[in-house]
Design an enzyme around this catalytic site. Structure first.
Site, PDB file in Angstrom:
ATOM      1  N   ASP A   1      64.737 102.045  15.087  1.00 46.66           N
ATOM      2  CA  ASP A   1      65.582 103.367  15.279  1.00 46.66           C
ATOM      3  C   ASP A   1      64.450 104.499  14.968  1.00 46.66           C
ATOM      4  OD1 ASP A   1      67.513 101.856  15.739  1.00 46.66           O
ATOM      5  OD2 ASP A   1      68.802 102.495  14.240  1.00 46.66           O
TER       6      ASP A   1
ATOM      7  N   LYS B   1      72.833  88.414  11.167  1.00 45.88           N
ATOM      8  CA  LYS B   1      73.533  88.560  10.006  1.00 45.88           C
ATOM      9  C   LYS B   1      73.535  90.071   9.368  1.00 45.88           C
ATOM     10  CE  LYS B   1      74.182  86.698   5.186  1.00 45.88           C
ATOM     11  NZ  LYS B   1      74.104  88.113   4.527  1.00 45.88           N
TER      12      LYS B   1
ATOM     13  N   SER C   1      69.090  88.996   7.864  1.00 44.14           N
ATOM     14  CA  SER C   1      69.583  89.926   6.883  1.00 44.14           C
ATOM     15  C   SER C   1      68.553  90.951   6.672  1.00 44.14           C
ATOM     16  CB  SER C   1      69.786  89.101   5.799  1.00 44.14           C
ATOM     17  OG  SER C   1      70.504  89.722   4.659  1.00 44.14           O
TER      18      SER C   1
END
Length: 426
Positions: A300, A314, A289
């Site tokens: 990224d 998740k 999460s």
């Protein structure tokens, strides 16, 4: 002419009269399931072998409806709703474990560090077969939470099937008052700071900033090892603000629900005081999460090197909606996406360097018996100059013990030291 007018009138009359019929058909389709529910409710209420109140039946029906949606949507009673608020504030009573329902099996997402569950050896991926001798088959998530939590000092017996094991074991765990320290720090070598986030609660970002400022006050910060292993997540806003500390600009994460217009972007706000510090981030299957949000943003933006194993996966967002009677529902309302537009739901985030954790052997402590150093020789000269203070020595000893027991941490320290050099290599 009159004939034409009559024809127009007939057509208009047909359209007007047809519209209510279609509406009635739609209403019939919508209310038919409610009629069936009302009929079943009435039949159970009057004919079931035991007397059950209508309120209890409706509550159970709501529970079943929500829990059929996905593993994370659920009904929260008044007590459950209160406990949910306590958990995000950083203190509650229990054993300190994050659990989920995976294909009907009660599964450990991650034990929270330094809690009774963590000390008892529970691990990510373990399946809980029984709670105090009662099978967890068909149990709801909130029922399981209610059975596992309890008063401090009391015991709960869990029957656990460890990952990759064939035989279940019974584990007795004494419940405690879970005071979660969400941020821990330790100098590994001069200038290199180990930063451990155990979960994302209300004060995680501010506590992390305090730890960084405290270290930087008396040291040059050359690199950070950010440890998100076995961090089950927490508050989305805290994940975004943690990422904002290390990323100078751009998109950090965005969430999007069923309606494409519901998209919400979380952008860097120019708070990146540590945007130039080399970072290696540790992840594993217990990173879930909010941990995955931070790891995904760092990856990224090419801001950190990720080391370890694939994360839990998740990628959904739950909204806690309070009800008028003090209860509430936890409903999955959106998915979150990394800055590149990648959803990690059920996929997880892959590390840049796959490097599984190898538990230290029980015999590791015995290896030093065959190593002779200067200090072991009789009549060796003492080091009287430049000796470290007792506090510094204890800190160094603690770091050495951590590195000795953790192969992933050892590699991460070496990598973070070499990141500036690696960036120069073309």
């Amino acid at each position: 002419m009159r004939k034409t007018l009559w024809m127009i009138a007939i057509v208009c009359l047909f359209v007007i009269s047809a519209a209510p019929q279609n509406s009635e058909a739609v209403d019939e389709d919508r209310f038919q399931p409610l009629r069936r529910f009302s009929q079943v409710l009435d039949l159970v209420e009057h004919n079931y072998v035991e007397d059950i109140s209508r309120k209890e039946l409706v509550n159970d029906a709501v529970k079943g409806m929500l829990e059929q949606l996905d593993p994370h949507s659920t009904f929260l009673s008044k007590d459950d709703f209160k406990e949910m608020q306590e958990a995000t504030s950083g203190a509650f009573s229990g054993i300190g474990i994050e659990i989920s329902l995976d294909k009907g099996r009660l599964t450990v997402i991650s034990p929270i560090e330094d809690t009774p569950a963590y000390k008892a050896g529970l691990q990510s991926g373990d399946i809980i077969l029984e709670i105090d001798g009662t099978s967890t088959q068909s149990i709801s998530l909130m029922e399981a939470v209610g059975k596992i939590r309890g008063k401090r000092g009391t015991d709960v017996v869990l029957t656990i099937l460890h990952k990759n094991e064939n035989k279940p074991v019974k584990v007795t765990i004494t419940r405690g008052s879970i005071q979660i320290q969400s941020v821990k720090s330790q100098e590994l070598e001069k200038g290199y700071l180990y930063l451990r986030l155990t979960r994302f609660s209300e004060n995680t970002t501010s506590d992390m900033h305090k730890a960084l400022k405290k270290y930087k006050k008396s040291n040059e910060l050359k690199g950070i090892v950010l440890d998100l292993r076995n961090n089950p997540g927490g508050l989305l806003t805290q994940a975004a603000s943690v990422a904002d500390t290390f990323i100078a600009e751009g998109l950090l994460v965005y969430i999007e629900g069923r309606d494409k217009n519901s998209r919400k972007d979380f952008m860097a706000e120019g708070n990146a005081s540590y945007a130039d510090v080399p970072i290696v981030t540790l992840i594993n299957s217990g990173s879930a999460s909010a941990s995955e949000i931070v790891a995904g943003a760092l990856k990224d933006h090419d801001r950190a090197l990720l080391v370890g194993e694939r994360t839990f996966g998740k990628g959904s967002v739950q909204t806690i909606i309070p009800m008028a009677d003090g209860s509430g529902i936890k409903l999955t309302t959106a998915l979150y996406y990394t800055p590149s537009g990648r959803s990690i739901q059920a996929e997880g985030i892959d590390p840049d360097i796959v490097y599984p954790f190898i538990p230290p052997s029980k015999d590791d402590d015995k290896d030093d018996r065959f190593i002779v150093r200067e200090k072991d020789l009789s009549r060796h000269l003492e080091n009287n100059g430049g000796s470290k203070s007792g506090k510094e020595k204890n800190q160094n000893d603690k770091a050495l013990k951590m590195l000795e027991k953790d192969n992933q941490l050892r590699l991460s320290l070496q990598l973070v030291k070499q990141l500036p050099r690696l960036k120069e290599i073309k």
